[in-house]
Design an enzyme around this catalytic site. Structure first.
Site, mmCIF file in Angstrom:
data_model
loop_
_atom_site.group_PDB
_atom_site.id
_atom_site.type_symbol
_atom_site.label_atom_id
_atom_site.label_comp_id
_atom_site.label_asym_id
_atom_site.label_seq_id
_atom_site.Cartn_x
_atom_site.Cartn_y
_atom_site.Cartn_z
ATOM 1 N N HIS A 296 0.804 -1.222 0.000
ATOM 2 C CA HIS A 296 0.000 0.000 0.000
ATOM 3 C C HIS A 296 0.836 1.271 0.000
ATOM 4 O O HIS A 296 0.318 2.364 -0.210
ATOM 5 C CB HIS A 296 -0.944 0.005 1.202
ATOM 6 C CG HIS A 296 -2.216 0.754 0.983
ATOM 7 N ND1 HIS A 296 -2.264 2.126 0.879
ATOM 8 C CD2 HIS A 296 -3.487 0.323 0.817
ATOM 9 C CE1 HIS A 296 -3.508 2.509 0.691
ATOM 10 N NE2 HIS A 296 -4.278 1.430 0.631
ATOM 11 N N ARG B 288 1.477 -0.240 6.439
ATOM 12 C CA ARG B 288 0.680 0.424 5.397
ATOM 13 C C ARG B 288 1.479 1.450 4.608
ATOM 14 O O ARG B 288 1.507 1.422 3.393
ATOM 15 C CB ARG B 288 -0.549 1.083 6.021
ATOM 16 C CG ARG B 288 -1.443 1.785 4.991
ATOM 17 C CD ARG B 288 -2.654 2.417 5.647
ATOM 18 N NE ARG B 288 -3.446 3.198 4.710
ATOM 19 C CZ ARG B 288 -4.409 2.724 3.938
ATOM 20 N NH1 ARG B 288 -4.695 1.434 3.985
ATOM 21 N NH2 ARG B 288 -5.084 3.506 3.125
ATOM 22 N N ARG C 64 -7.326 6.689 10.974
ATOM 23 C CA ARG C 64 -8.711 6.951 10.571
ATOM 24 C C ARG C 64 -9.658 6.153 11.450
ATOM 25 O O ARG C 64 -9.310 5.083 11.945
ATOM 26 C CB ARG C 64 -8.922 6.539 9.106
ATOM 27 C CG ARG C 64 -7.976 7.200 8.143
ATOM 28 C CD ARG C 64 -7.791 6.362 6.897
ATOM 29 N NE ARG C 64 -7.141 5.090 7.203
ATOM 30 C CZ ARG C 64 -7.027 4.092 6.359
ATOM 31 N NH1 ARG C 64 -7.535 4.190 5.146
ATOM 32 N NH2 ARG C 64 -6.421 2.969 6.699
ATOM 33 N N GLU D 254 -1.018 -0.382 10.226
ATOM 34 C CA GLU D 254 -2.455 -0.155 10.149
ATOM 35 C C GLU D 254 -3.220 -1.031 11.135
ATOM 36 O O GLU D 254 -4.150 -0.571 11.810
ATOM 37 C CB GLU D 254 -2.955 -0.426 8.735
ATOM 38 C CG GLU D 254 -4.449 -0.195 8.568
ATOM 39 C CD GLU D 254 -4.927 -0.512 7.168
ATOM 40 O OE1 GLU D 254 -5.716 0.278 6.629
ATOM 41 O OE2 GLU D 254 -4.515 -1.549 6.611
#
Length: 370
Positions: free
Chosen positions: A162, A211, A277, A227
């Protein structure tokens, strides 16, 4: 014409109030647009000054070393592909080319792209989801536009890279393998840009899920957003082999289970920003900053603050390229870009400017053009 002293004072004041003007380009997940924003670093105003229609939605965009080209993922394409645009300036954006990955990279979406800063200025990309066990080295033409696939190479059977980063002299490529829970190191051929596997290191624990990654320019330390573990990990880099080693250094990026996202160094490399997030739109994400030594070691986590939204699939932080004071933060749950300002001493940060870009696709990541 004569001016009174009071008039001259007013003109001088206006000159002082008007700050340096900076521009950002913002990509999207779901619409074929690139947005150009203008930020004044004195008045702290932020506004959209251009909306450029494009041929692809780009979940990630990256500038070439000379800022004459912009590279992006073709996120909505049925198979992995990347796009390139020529840049006259931050608002003069023209489509150049689309480059499908092909070969063993055919059943996933392109997720990440980055450009080398050394000749031959190769561009590196990765797909994600489905069959994503590969990466690609892309060549550019004389104008800097994507022109050909130089190499498609393989990670692992369960891989899904990613994020990537290179060291200062572009001799090593580091890949954060989210689904494979691995950090990969490849050496880079300085003549062709092609890569060769050096090592693969498992995440600190099962489910860490690296990530995104950043490398300090001194070349001694590498930072990885985990992550799954919702932590920032620090690795030391072997001087001779370029291989990173985890030394049990982690810092929390959330007070609870979310999904952590991005890591990036500030303008002077004295600070490191990182974000996470929320998985629910009813919760906020988090943003954090760290103080960094001259050699790149993390000294202190300065703060861990809630962002103003969940961040959606973004909450991507982009430190400014002209000052340690500012960083842009993107949100895709609502569709906006914020400018955060680091307080004196770095002990906290706050939002000083915001622009809404509600188009049902914005916003992915942002890059500072100036």
């Amino acid at each position: 014409m004569r001016f009174s002293p009071s008039s001259l004072a007013i003109f001088g004041f206006l000159r002082l109030v008007k700050g340096d003007i900076h521009h950002l380009i913002v990509g999207t997940f779901g619409t074929m647009n690139l947005y150009t924003l203008e930020f004044d670093d004195v008045t702290l105003s932020l506004e959209m000054i251009a909306n450029t229609s494009t041929t692809a939605a780009s979940s990630w965009i990256a500038l070439s070393y000379d800022k004459k080209n912009l590279y992006g993922t073709s996120f909505m394409a049925s198979s992995p592909a990347f796009v390139s645009y020529s840049l006259g300036n931050a608002t003069d954006i023209s489509y150049s080319s689309t480059l499908p990955l092909g070969e063993n990279c055919t059943s996933s979406k392109a997720i990440f792209v980055m450009a080398s800063t050394s000749p031959p200025y190769a561009v590196y990309g990765s797909p994600f989801g489905g069959s994503a066990s590969c990466g690609s080295v892309m060549g550019v033409g004389s104008s800097g536009a994507l022109s050909k696939i130089v190499q498609n190479y393989t990670y692992g059977a369960t891989s899904g890279v990613h994020g990537m980063a290179m060291n200062k002299n572009n001799s090593f490529l580091y890949s954060a393998d989210d689904t494979g829970n691995t950090l990969w190191t490849h050496s880079v051929d300085v003549k062709t840009g092609e890569v060769k596997l050096v090592s693969s290191v498992a995440g600190p624990v099962v489910g860490s899920d690296p990530r995104h990654v950043a490398v300090h320019p001194a070349g001694k330390y590498l930072y990885v957003v985990l992550e799954g573990a919702n932590e920032l990990a620090q690795y030391s880099i072997d001087d001779s082999t370029g291989v990173p080693s985890f030394e049990n250094g982690t810092w929390p990026l959330v007070p609870a289970a979310y999904w952590s996202d991005e890591v990036a160094l500030s303008y002077s490399n004295n600070y490191l920003w990182a974000t996470s997030r929320a998985r629910s739109s009813n919760s906020t994400g988090f943003i954090s900053a760290f103080s960094i030594s001259g050699e790149g070691a993390i000294q202190e986590q300065l703060f861990l603050s809630a962002t103003t939204s969940s961040g959606g699939t973004a909450n991507s932080v982009a430190p400014s390229t002209f000052s340690d004071r500012f960083a842009a933060l993107t949100d895709s749950s609502v569709g906006f870009v914020e400018i955060w300002e680091l307080a004196k001493g770095g002990k906290n940060a706050s939002v000083v400017a915001k622009v809404m870009l509600e188009d049902n696709g914005c916003c992915a990541n942002a890059v500072w053009f100036s």
